[in-house]
Motif scaffolding. Structure first.
Motif, PDB file in Angstrom:
ATOM      1  N   UNK A  23       0.791  -1.216   0.000  1.00  0.00           N
ATOM      2  CA  UNK A  23       0.000   0.000   0.000  1.00  0.00           C
ATOM      3  C   UNK A  23       0.827   1.271   0.000  1.00  0.00           C
ATOM      4  N   UNK A  24       2.151   1.141   0.007  1.00  0.00           N
ATOM      5  CA  UNK A  24       2.992   2.332  -0.068  1.00  0.00           C
ATOM      6  C   UNK A  24       4.118   2.084  -1.050  1.00  0.00           C
ATOM      7  N   UNK A  25       4.823   3.163  -1.417  1.00  0.00           N
ATOM      8  CA  UNK A  25       5.974   2.997  -2.301  1.00  0.00           C
ATOM      9  C   UNK A  25       7.182   2.477  -1.534  1.00  0.00           C
ATOM     10  N   UNK A  26       7.076   2.521  -0.193  1.00  0.00           N
ATOM     11  CA  UNK A  26       8.259   2.253   0.615  1.00  0.00           C
ATOM     12  C   UNK A  26       8.733   0.818   0.486  1.00  0.00           C
ATOM     13  N   UNK A  27      10.041   0.686   0.461  1.00  0.00           N
ATOM     14  CA  UNK A  27      10.628  -0.634   0.359  1.00  0.00           C
ATOM     15  C   UNK A  27      12.036  -0.519  -0.166  1.00  0.00           C
ATOM     16  N   UNK A  28      12.633  -1.660  -0.437  1.00  0.00           N
ATOM     17  CA  UNK A  28      13.996  -1.651  -0.953  1.00  0.00           C
ATOM     18  C   UNK A  28      14.311  -2.999  -1.591  1.00  0.00           C
ATOM     19  N   UNK A  29      15.528  -3.134  -2.064  1.00  0.00           N
ATOM     20  CA  UNK A  29      15.981  -4.418  -2.603  1.00  0.00           C
ATOM     21  C   UNK A  29      17.046  -4.978  -1.666  1.00  0.00           C
ATOM     22  N   UNK A  30      17.142  -6.285  -1.588  1.00  0.00           N
ATOM     23  CA  UNK A  30      18.188  -6.880  -0.747  1.00  0.00           C
ATOM     24  C   UNK A  30      19.525  -6.792  -1.469  1.00  0.00           C
ATOM     25  N   UNK A  31      20.601  -6.748  -0.680  1.00  0.00           N
ATOM     26  CA  UNK A  31      21.928  -6.729  -1.289  1.00  0.00           C
ATOM     27  C   UNK A  31      22.406  -8.166  -1.522  1.00  0.00           C
ATOM     28  N   UNK A  32      23.662  -8.306  -1.905  1.00  0.00           N
ATOM     29  CA  UNK A  32      24.148  -9.641  -2.273  1.00  0.00           C
ATOM     30  C   UNK A  32      24.194 -10.596  -1.078  1.00  0.00           C
ATOM     31  N   UNK A  33      24.133 -10.052   0.139  1.00  0.00           N
ATOM     32  CA  UNK A  33      24.132 -10.937   1.307  1.00  0.00           C
ATOM     33  C   UNK A  33      22.713 -11.131   1.850  1.00  0.00           C
ATOM     34  N   UNK A  34      21.731 -10.658   1.084  1.00  0.00           N
ATOM     35  CA  UNK A  34      20.342 -10.821   1.495  1.00  0.00           C
ATOM     36  C   UNK A  34      19.879  -9.775   2.512  1.00  0.00           C
ATOM     37  N   UNK A  35      20.752  -8.814   2.814  1.00  0.00           N
ATOM     38  CA  UNK A  35      20.385  -7.804   3.814  1.00  0.00           C
ATOM     39  C   UNK A  35      19.591  -6.666   3.177  1.00  0.00           C
ATOM     40  N   UNK A  36      18.761  -6.056   4.012  1.00  0.00           N
ATOM     41  CA  UNK A  36      17.990  -4.917   3.530  1.00  0.00           C
ATOM     42  C   UNK A  36      17.711  -3.973   4.685  1.00  0.00           C
ATOM     43  N   UNK A  37      17.472  -2.721   4.368  1.00  0.00           N
ATOM     44  CA  UNK A  37      17.094  -1.735   5.369  1.00  0.00           C
ATOM     45  C   UNK A  37      16.424  -0.574   4.666  1.00  0.00           C
ATOM     46  N   UNK A  38      15.318  -0.109   5.210  1.00  0.00           N
ATOM     47  CA  UNK A  38      14.690   1.106   4.694  1.00  0.00           C
ATOM     48  C   UNK A  38      13.861   1.746   5.798  1.00  0.00           C
ATOM     49  N   UNK A  39      13.513   2.990   5.581  1.00  0.00           N
ATOM     50  CA  UNK A  39      12.702   3.679   6.580  1.00  0.00           C
ATOM     51  C   UNK A  39      11.354   4.003   5.979  1.00  0.00           C
TER      52      UNK A  39
END
Lengths: 215, 702
Positions: free
Chosen positions: B44-60
């Motif tokens: 329901x929002x644009x918020x999100x991200x893609x995981x990096x090569x180690x599968x990690x992700x972070x977003x606000x």
């Protein structure tokens, strides 16, 4: 009867109003612009997949806009282009075809969508030309459709030029054949004005670069 | 004061609105492998991200409350988790399940070669078939380069895994084709009638095939016709043996194709010496018409009708009385109509129906005897498929065909008519995307034989790696005895049981497969004092290898097939168990194609080898104990792509048996067994030159 005429006129007015008025929310406009910046900065398959993810997220919210799905497909086209593994290429382009199909359902008779679809079909063919030669005619069909919808769309000439450039001479391709098509692409790009900041406006540089190689 | 309060209130609001929650974590597969480039999104929002090569992700995000976090990646099943954004930053350990995709999904493949333009793991495309050296664009000749099939020598047909030609049946869009071969000269194999360009897919099954196909003991050749042509085009073909013209007309949702051809071999027989003394070299005149209608987004109606007439006459050597060669003439008439309709209902049901009609009439003079023979088939068929789960399906259907033969010799007439009705049900059950089981059952009733049969069939596929799988198949197959026996007497169904085990590796550029099989034949037709009964039996066992490589050599594509066959049977007029004359123990095919860009030409070569085949020597007390010399053949072709009058054209040259190997198909003995004569090809070498022009399209597409 009079009522019906009135209603029809009203409907037509609404349709034309909707198609001309670019009532994008500032939030969507900003997000799409950010996405386009990501595309411009993208250098490898990973960057394109990340940009594609970004447009996917927008597409999930903006269920009436064709642009996010269009760019998601565009990103997958390049993700596949920058990938060596044929199976993966195929998967990116399969996904891109689904995305462009979705864009097509949101915006019927859109020259840009058919042009990108034509490019994708051609790339799908290149994975296994012997077994997929039929995709060449499907691609040609999509590009023809794009042309009837808007003959001034410069991306059609670019894609055709590209396809011709990379097709062996014996199969009706080659640099000599590609040159006039790319010249027309460059000419069309020179006068092309997109309806707004986020509608497709890519391809002028590759067209020039490819044309330079024809000389 | 009031304004300060308001300001504070607004400041509070703004700071509240800007209260950001950080969501971070790591995404792994069920096997604990980090998933890179996955899409993490807050529903329901644009918020999100893609995981990096180690599968990690972070977003606000500035969103609050209970929300859904979605995560997805290519080749994984999308999943989601509910999170509460009101309690500060969130750290998550997410797990994603692998999805079933086409690449990693097992398929039913024991015994079969998936071929066709649109299919994954396809072995041959229609263009491949057309450009195999030596095949001269004959579907059946092309199939002989695949393992399991023998080179056809003195008899038309596809001989598969020890089976006779009549044990292979040809299906056109699911409908049985009764007479798929051109009129035959005695002791010479003839071409198939159907052009490879009619089809987008040809699936060749050397055993263990679907319960959908009946009346075939050894093999099913399933041809799938093309859909609407892309454009309106005209095709002209000029060959050293004749020519053809066809016109494709494309409408918005339909198309009409009409074509005609005329072949006459007499000029070429004037140049290439023939081993037969022709009085009338083969002459063929034919035409066909196709109509295709895309009746909806998923519906397709097709009708194909063809008509052809062939005439030929020759003298055959007479070993008993060399001075009096035997006369043979043949006038053939063939009519074939195939009409099918298919449509999806919703996204879970598919209907396929069809009606087909085939009539084939031969008449002429054999030495001094007038003969005529007429085969007919009228078939109706309907199949329903229900898709369920992610990949599984259930199919059932029924078909009935009226078939029979009418023949006469010097005015003496005999005939038989049969109504064969059958039903089948089959399910492909995917237990996981790595294991598939097919269970099928087919029942048939023949009004002429007055007998029922019930044939169970099952297959199993097990994925062993991304590109590899193991398959097993068992099936029971029935068919009516050949027309020539049925017309004498009604007997019973012939029967075969197939057991097949296969291992294969398929990548987009390379295929490798090894397949072993055992076939148990029972109730084969056997003549006892000229009267047919069902007392025959036999077996066939062997293994086959196939290797195709499109990558190692740039612009080249080659494949190798090897078949080992051990078979014996006691059928027809055999006095005992013996290896039939159409079975070679070792068969090898090598097909090579190379495209030279600078020459605009594709060169191809096909080498075929078959070890010696048994023949009956009346002087040897052991039946079928003598063997012919080995068979060798090297054919070469070249296709030059060019333009004629600015239209796309292909100039084509094919030469068979270039080195001029001596080829012996078998021997004919005189009645007293003292003299013999080799059965050899009509000509040692032969060539074909053709020019194919396509008007209306400047690309290599038909």
């Amino acid at each position: 009867m009079k009522n019906l005429t009135k209603t029809l006129v009203f409907i037509f007015a609404l349709i034309s109003f909707n198609s001309f008025a670019q009532n994008y929310s500032p939030k969507f406009l900003q997000a799409a612009t950010n996405g386009l910046d990501q595309i411009v900065a993208a250098k490898n398959a990973e960057d394109y997949i990340k940009a594609e993810n970004y447009f996917d997220r927008i597409a999930a919210v903006e269920t009436k806009e064709w642009i996010p799905s269009y760019y998601a497909a565009y990103c997958n086209l390049y993700a596949g282009y920058f990938t060596a593994d044929k199976d993966l290429k195929d998967q990116y382009w399969d996904k891109a075809l689904l995305e462009i199909e979705k864009a097509g359902t949101l915006s019927a008779n859109n020259s840009e969508i058919y042009a990108l679809k034509g490019a994708l079909q051609f790339m799908k063919m290149t994975v296994d030309p012997r077994n997929r030669i039929y995709l060449m005619s499907e691609s040609a069909e999509s590009l023809e459709k794009a042309e009837t919808l808007n003959p001034e769309n410069p991306r059609i000439s670019l894609i055709r030029g590209q396809d011709t450039f990379y097709t062996p001479e014996a199969f009706g391709g080659g640099k000599t054949k590609a040159k006039p098509i790319l010249e027309s692409a460059v000419a069309k790009f020179a006068i092309f004005k997109p309806a707004n900041a986020i509608e497709p406006n890519w391809g002028a540089e590759p067209a020039k670069a490819l044309l330079a190689q024809c000389k | 004061m009031q304004s300060l309060k308001l300001t504070l209130f607004f400041l509070f609001l703004i700071s509240f609105a800007n209260a950001q929650t950080k969501i971070s974590g790591v995404l792994k597969s069920t096997k604990g492998i980090p998933v890179a480039n996955a899409n993490i999104s807050l529903k329901g929002s644009y918020d999100g991200t893609s995981t990096d090569s180690t599968g990690r992700f972070a977003f606000t995000t500035t969103e609050t409350g209970l929300r859904i976090l979605q995560f997805s990646a290519l080749n994984f099943v999308q999943d989601s988790v509910q999170i509460n954004l009101s309690n500060g930053n969130i750290t998550l350990n997410l797990i994603l399940k692998e999805a079933a995709n086409l690449l990693q999904t097992v398929n039913i493949s024991a015994g079969s070669f998936i071929t066709g333009d649109k299919k994954k793991g396809a072995v041959l495309s229609s263009l491949d078939i057309a450009t195999i050296a030596g095949s001269r664009a004959d579907v059946f000749a092309a199939m002989q380069t695949l393992p399991g099939a023998q080179t056809a020598f003195a008899e038309s047909g596809l001989f598969v895994r020890g089976g006779s030609a009549s044990e292979t049946k040809t299906y056109f869009d699911g409908m049985l084709v009764k007479s798929p071969f051109n009129a035959t000269v005695p002791d010479q194999a003839s071409r198939g009638r159907l052009s490879p360009f009619l089809f987008k897919g040809t699936s060749f099954s050397a055993g263990g095939y679907s319960a959908e196909y009946g009346q075939a003991l050894s093999s099913a050749l399933v041809l799938e016709s093309t859909d609407l042509p892309a454009k309106t085009t005209t095709g002209i073909s000029l060959l050293s043996v004749g020519g053809g013209l066809d016109q494709n007309i494309r409408f918005k949702n339909s198309s009409i194709t009409a074509g005609g051809y005329y072949y006459n071999l007499s000029p070429i027989y004037g140049i290439i010496k023939q081993n037969h003394n022709y009085i009338k070299a083969p002459e063929q005149l034919g035409g066909n018409i196709q109509y295709k209608l895309k009746s909806s987004e998923t519906g397709m109606f097709k009708i194909y009708a063809s008509y052809s007439r062939t005439r030929l006459a020759l003298y055959r050597a007479n070993i008993d009385t060399p001075a009096a060669p035997r006369y043979f003439s043949n006038n053939n008439l063939n009519i074939y109509i195939n009409s099918t309709y298919k449509e999806y209902f919703g996204d879970r049901w598919k209907l396929e129906t069809g009606i087909a009609y085939n009539k084939d009439r031969d008449a002429g003079l054999m030495t001094v005897n007038d003969y005529s023979r007429q085969d007919h088939l009228l078939e109706g068929k309907a199949t329903l498929t229900k898709f369920f789960g992610q990949l599984s399906n259930f199919r059932f259907g029924a078909e009935t065909f009226a078939t029979g033969r009418k023949e006469s010799l010097n005015g003496l007439l005999r005939k038989y008519d049969d109504q064969v009705s059958s039903g089948f049900a089959e399910t492909d059950l995917f237990l996981t995307h790595k294991i598939v089981v097919r269970l099928g059952l087919r029942g048939e009733y023949s009004s002429y034989l007055q007998k029922y049969n019930l044939a169970p069939r099952t297959s199993l596929g097990l994925k062993t790696g991304i590109h590899s799988q193991v398959s097993f198949a068992y099936g029971r197959f029935y068919q009516n005895p050949e027309d020539e026996y049925l017309i004498i007497k009604s007997t019973g169904f012939e029967q075969a049981d197939h057991y097949i085990l296969k291992y294969e590796i398929n990548t987009p550029d390379r295929n490798f497969r090894i397949e072993g099989y055992y076939k148990d034949y029972n109730q084969l037709t056997k003549l006892n004092n000229g009267i047919p009964d069902n007392s025959g039996s036999g077996y066939a066992k062997g293994f086959e290898l196939y290797w195709r490589d499109k990558k190692s050599i740039r612009n080249a594509d080659y494949w190798l097939s090897y078949s080992f066959l051990d078979t014996k049977r006691n059928f027809r007029d055999f006095p005992m168990m013996a290896t039939p004359s159409f079975a070679a123990k070792h068969t090898v095919s090598v097909v090579y194609k190379h495209f030279f860009e600078s020459l605009h030409t594709q060169f191809g070569g096909t080498y075929s080898f078959a070890s010696g085949r048994p023949y009956v020597n009346p002087n040897n007390p052991v039946y079928l104990a003598d063997k012919t010399q080995t068979y060798n053949s090297l054919s070469l072709n070249a296709s030059y792509l060019t333009h004629v009058f600015r239209q796309f054209a292909v100039l084509y040259l094919n030469v068979n048996n270039v080195p001029g190997f001596n080829q012996v198909y078998g021997y004919q003995y005189s009645a007293n067994g003292l003299n013999r004569q080799a059965i050899v090809p009509a000509a040692k070498r032969d060539f074909l030159i053709g020019l194919m022009i396509t008007i209306g399209d400047n690309t290599f597409i038909r």
